[in-house]
Design a protein around this motif. Structure first.
Motif, PDB file in Angstrom:
ATOM      1  N   ASP A  35       1.667   7.857  -7.646  1.00 40.95           N
ATOM      2  CA  ASP A  35       1.662   7.089  -9.080  1.00 40.95           C
ATOM      3  C   ASP A  35       0.950   7.474  -9.992  1.00 40.95           C
ATOM      4  O   ASP A  35      -0.077   6.993 -10.683  1.00 40.95           O
ATOM      5  N   VAL A  36       1.133   8.994 -10.222  1.00 41.71           N
ATOM      6  CA  VAL A  36       0.290   9.553 -11.362  1.00 41.71           C
ATOM      7  C   VAL A  36       1.169   9.924 -12.628  1.00 41.71           C
ATOM      8  O   VAL A  36       1.959  10.679 -12.401  1.00 41.71           O
ATOM      9  N   LEU A  37       0.588   9.604 -13.518  1.00 40.45           N
ATOM     10  CA  LEU A  37       1.326   9.773 -14.988  1.00 40.45           C
ATOM     11  C   LEU A  37       0.498  10.912 -15.820  1.00 40.45           C
ATOM     12  O   LEU A  37      -0.424  10.408 -16.266  1.00 40.45           O
ATOM     13  N   PRO A  38       0.824  11.957 -15.780  1.00 43.79           N
ATOM     14  CA  PRO A  38      -0.027  13.085 -16.554  1.00 43.79           C
ATOM     15  C   PRO A  38       0.213  12.939 -18.016  1.00 43.79           C
ATOM     16  O   PRO A  38       1.140  13.713 -18.706  1.00 43.79           O
ATOM     17  N   VAL A  39      -0.441  11.911 -18.739  1.00 48.76           N
ATOM     18  CA  VAL A  39       0.270  11.463 -20.178  1.00 48.76           C
ATOM     19  C   VAL A  39      -0.028  12.912 -21.132  1.00 48.76           C
ATOM     20  O   VAL A  39       0.244  12.779 -22.271  1.00 48.76           O
ATOM     21  N   MET A  45      -3.890  15.655  -8.038  1.00 43.89           N
ATOM     22  CA  MET A  45      -3.398  14.349  -7.543  1.00 43.89           C
ATOM     23  C   MET A  45      -1.846  14.394  -7.006  1.00 43.89           C
ATOM     24  O   MET A  45      -1.435  13.998  -6.067  1.00 43.89           O
ATOM     25  N   ILE A  46      -1.031  15.215  -7.824  1.00 42.31           N
ATOM     26  CA  ILE A  46       0.428  15.093  -7.535  1.00 42.31           C
ATOM     27  C   ILE A  46       0.642  15.994  -6.413  1.00 42.31           C
ATOM     28  O   ILE A  46       1.330  15.783  -5.857  1.00 42.31           O
ATOM     29  N   PHE A  47       0.407  17.303  -6.864  1.00 42.82           N
ATOM     30  CA  PHE A  47       0.960  18.535  -5.828  1.00 42.82           C
ATOM     31  C   PHE A  47      -0.088  18.772  -4.700  1.00 42.82           C
ATOM     32  O   PHE A  47       0.584  19.330  -3.847  1.00 42.82           O
ATOM     33  N   SER A  48      -1.222  18.371  -4.790  1.00 43.58           N
ATOM     34  CA  SER A  48      -2.088  18.678  -3.600  1.00 43.58           C
ATOM     35  C   SER A  48      -2.371  17.315  -2.600  1.00 43.58           C
ATOM     36  O   SER A  48      -2.083  17.370  -1.529  1.00 43.58           O
ATOM     37  N   LEU A  49      -2.649  16.147  -3.395  1.00 46.32           N
ATOM     38  CA  LEU A  49      -2.974  15.100  -2.615  1.00 46.32           C
ATOM     39  C   LEU A  49      -1.709  14.441  -2.455  1.00 46.32           C
ATOM     40  O   LEU A  49      -1.536  13.129  -1.784  1.00 46.32           O
ATOM     41  N   LYS A  50      -0.388  14.647  -3.224  1.00 46.91           N
ATOM     42  CA  LYS A  50       0.891  13.809  -3.205  1.00 46.91           C
ATOM     43  C   LYS A  50       0.818  12.500  -3.372  1.00 46.91           C
ATOM     44  O   LYS A  50       1.198  11.715  -2.882  1.00 46.91           O
ATOM     45  N   ARG A  72       5.313   7.035 -10.706  1.00 42.65           N
ATOM     46  CA  ARG A  72       5.444   7.978 -11.804  1.00 42.65           C
ATOM     47  C   ARG A  72       5.003   9.259 -11.537  1.00 42.65           C
ATOM     48  O   ARG A  72       5.555  10.303 -12.441  1.00 42.65           O
ATOM     49  N   SER A  73       4.500   9.510 -10.431  1.00 39.18           N
ATOM     50  CA  SER A  73       4.595  11.048  -9.977  1.00 39.18           C
ATOM     51  C   SER A  73       5.836  11.884 -10.034  1.00 39.18           C
ATOM     52  O   SER A  73       6.281  12.838 -10.247  1.00 39.18           O
ATOM     53  N   VAL A  74       6.822  10.967  -9.244  1.00 34.90           N
ATOM     54  CA  VAL A  74       8.066  11.426  -9.060  1.00 34.90           C
ATOM     55  C   VAL A  74       8.946  11.473 -10.365  1.00 34.90           C
ATOM     56  O   VAL A  74       9.698  12.639 -10.729  1.00 34.90           O
ATOM     57  N   GLY A  75       8.656  10.416 -11.174  1.00 38.90           N
ATOM     58  CA  GLY A  75       9.299  10.473 -12.615  1.00 38.90           C
ATOM     59  C   GLY A  75       8.956  11.703 -13.312  1.00 38.90           C
ATOM     60  O   GLY A  75       9.939  12.408 -14.199  1.00 38.90           O
ATOM     61  N   SER A  76       7.656  11.979 -13.254  1.00 41.52           N
ATOM     62  CA  SER A  76       7.064  13.184 -14.033  1.00 41.52           C
ATOM     63  C   SER A  76       7.714  14.268 -13.531  1.00 41.52           C
ATOM     64  O   SER A  76       7.935  15.304 -14.204  1.00 41.52           O
ATOM     65  N   TRP A  77       8.050  14.530 -12.413  1.00 42.35           N
ATOM     66  CA  TRP A  77       8.608  15.624 -11.516  1.00 42.35           C
ATOM     67  C   TRP A  77       9.779  16.068 -12.131  1.00 42.35           C
ATOM     68  O   TRP A  77      10.233  17.022 -12.647  1.00 42.35           O
ATOM     69  N   TYR A  78      10.693  14.817 -12.290  1.00 38.83           N
ATOM     70  CA  TYR A  78      11.912  15.019 -12.988  1.00 38.83           C
ATOM     71  C   TYR A  78      12.177  15.348 -14.367  1.00 38.83           C
ATOM     72  O   TYR A  78      12.798  16.314 -15.164  1.00 38.83           O
ATOM     73  N   MET A  79      10.886  15.221 -15.223  1.00 43.51           N
ATOM     74  CA  MET A  79      10.558  15.679 -16.566  1.00 43.51           C
ATOM     75  C   MET A  79      10.538  17.092 -16.553  1.00 43.51           C
ATOM     76  O   MET A  79      10.978  17.667 -17.359  1.00 43.51           O
ATOM     77  N   TRP A  80       9.668  17.478 -15.877  1.00 41.72           N
ATOM     78  CA  TRP A  80       9.687  19.229 -15.723  1.00 41.72           C
ATOM     79  C   TRP A  80      11.061  19.765 -15.484  1.00 41.72           C
ATOM     80  O   TRP A  80      11.373  20.734 -15.812  1.00 41.72           O
ATOM     81  N   ARG A  81      11.633  19.171 -14.495  1.00 45.53           N
ATOM     82  CA  ARG A  81      13.049  19.734 -14.012  1.00 45.53           C
ATOM     83  C   ARG A  81      13.871  19.772 -15.223  1.00 45.53           C
ATOM     84  O   ARG A  81      14.811  20.734 -15.478  1.00 45.53           O
ATOM     85  N   THR A 107       0.855  -1.284   0.092  1.00 45.78           N
ATOM     86  CA  THR A 107       0.017  -0.013  -0.052  1.00 45.78           C
ATOM     87  C   THR A 107       0.931   1.306  -0.053  1.00 45.78           C
ATOM     88  O   THR A 107       1.631   1.720   0.855  1.00 45.78           O
ATOM     89  N   LEU A 108       0.863   2.005  -1.010  1.00 45.74           N
ATOM     90  CA  LEU A 108       1.561   3.282  -1.170  1.00 45.74           C
ATOM     91  C   LEU A 108       1.123   4.365  -0.345  1.00 45.74           C
ATOM     92  O   LEU A 108       0.079   4.729  -0.288  1.00 45.74           O
ATOM     93  N   ASN A 109       1.798   4.914   0.434  1.00 43.57           N
ATOM     94  CA  ASN A 109       1.560   6.235   0.967  1.00 43.57           C
ATOM     95  C   ASN A 109       1.823   7.468   0.258  1.00 43.57           C
ATOM     96  O   ASN A 109       2.765   7.467  -0.681  1.00 43.57           O
ATOM     97  N   PRO A 110       0.892   8.807   0.653  1.00 40.31           N
ATOM     98  CA  PRO A 110       1.397   9.823   0.250  1.00 40.31           C
ATOM     99  C   PRO A 110       2.955  10.347   0.263  1.00 40.31           C
ATOM    100  O   PRO A 110       3.601   9.821   1.122  1.00 40.31           O
ATOM    101  N   LEU A 111       3.239  11.021  -0.736  1.00 36.19           N
ATOM    102  CA  LEU A 111       4.691  11.618  -0.789  1.00 36.19           C
ATOM    103  C   LEU A 111       4.909  12.666   0.301  1.00 36.19           C
ATOM    104  O   LEU A 111       5.167  13.883  -0.184  1.00 36.19           O
ATOM    105  N   THR A 112       4.782  12.494   1.408  1.00 41.44           N
ATOM    106  CA  THR A 112       4.656  13.304   2.468  1.00 41.44           C
ATOM    107  C   THR A 112       5.800  13.430   3.395  1.00 41.44           C
ATOM    108  O   THR A 112       5.879  14.501   4.189  1.00 41.44           O
ATOM    109  N   SER A 113       6.575  12.404   3.344  1.00 39.92           N
ATOM    110  CA  SER A 113       7.866  12.480   4.162  1.00 39.92           C
ATOM    111  C   SER A 113       9.303  11.809   3.477  1.00 39.92           C
ATOM    112  O   SER A 113       9.217  11.427   2.413  1.00 39.92           O
TER     113      SER A 113
END
Length: 258
Positions: A202-206, A194-199, A241-250, A47-53
């Motif tokens: 595993d969200v991929l903004p295709v 989902m990525i930035f507010s709910l953290k 995939r949310s974190v992978g997407s973040w690095y694409m923006w960077r 069970t994945l937890n939000p990216l809060t820590s």
């Protein structure tokens, strides 16, 4: 010679930061039409937890480094990202509507006036919004169309179609279905929420242009990947995939694209 320290970077609700990343040119990849089989490490939580820590971020980065060497080069160019939004869902969604299709400074100015009109950020509630007329909102720079979107959002919360507590409990698919019922909120807005507010991890903004451009450049694709191709190429990032997407923006910001 002492090593240069890495820049500290934060994730905001608007994916924008700037840095330089050196990368070698990548060879053109030919995508296979066969279905990919990805083995997820048994070390990952069921069970994945939000990216809060920091521990959740570390777990995500370790997985991405091991599953995708090309992405690992990006990850090692930055300090671990952190999230900075603690707004409840209704406030975040209202803010998202106000920020749509505006330059950052203009959006910040309008949002500040909106907060003042509501009586403070903690007073951005469905009942507060419903008490404001379209004319009230237009006087602070909100377009008539966005005023109708805000009122529709408030009505959905007021009649029980949506609630902060229900949103926090919904899975990603249900969120996409329920939130796109609100006028002015499409799939891209839901993915950002989902990525930035709910953290959600595993969200991929295709449909996001920055993420698509990053994937194209990093993996040497000939054309911008379409949604199905995005899913295939980024399958190795699951379940982060949310974190992978973040690095694409960077990555795109470093190239001066965003």
């Amino acid at each position: 010679m002492a090593k240069r320290s890495k820049p500290q970077i934060q994730i905001s609700e608007n994916p924008s930061t700037s840095s330089k990343i050196p990368f070698r040119p990548q060879k053109i990849l030919k995508l296979s039409t066969t279905k990919l089989t990805v083995q997820i490490s048994s070390d990952l939580p069921k069970t994945l937890n939000p990216l809060t820590s920091q521990s959740e971020i570390t777990l995500a980065l370790n997985h991405l480094r091991s599953s995708d060497p090309q992405l690992a080069a990006l990850i090692d160019s930055y300090n671990p990202p952190t999230f900075d939004s603690d707004r409840p869902p209704f406030q975040s969604l209202a803010r998202s509507i106000l920020y749509q299709q505006l330059a950052t400074k203009a959006a910040q100015s309008i949002y500040a006036r909106f907060v003042s009109l509501c009586g403070g950020e903690s007073s951005i509630l469905p009942e507060t919004l419903l008490s404001l007329s379209a004319q009230n909102l237009r006087q602070i720079g909100v377009s008539g169309r966005k005023a109708s979107y805000l009122h529709d959002l408030a009505e959905k919360f007021s009649d029980g179609t949506l609630s902060d507590s229900a949103i926090l409990e919904m899975d990603d698919e249900s969120l996409l279905t329920m939130l796109t019922v609100v006028k002015g909120i499409g799939a891209w807005s839901v993915h950002m929420f989902m990525i930035f507010s709910l953290k959600r991890p595993d969200v991929l903004p295709v449909g996001d242009l920055g993420v698509r451009k990053g994937v194209k450049l990093l993996y040497g694709l000939k054309e911008l990947p379409k949604p199905l191709e995005m899913e295939e190429v980024c399958e190795k990032w699951r379940p982060y995939r949310s974190v992978g997407s973040w690095y694409m923006w960077r990555y795109m910001e470093a190239k001066g694209v965003l």
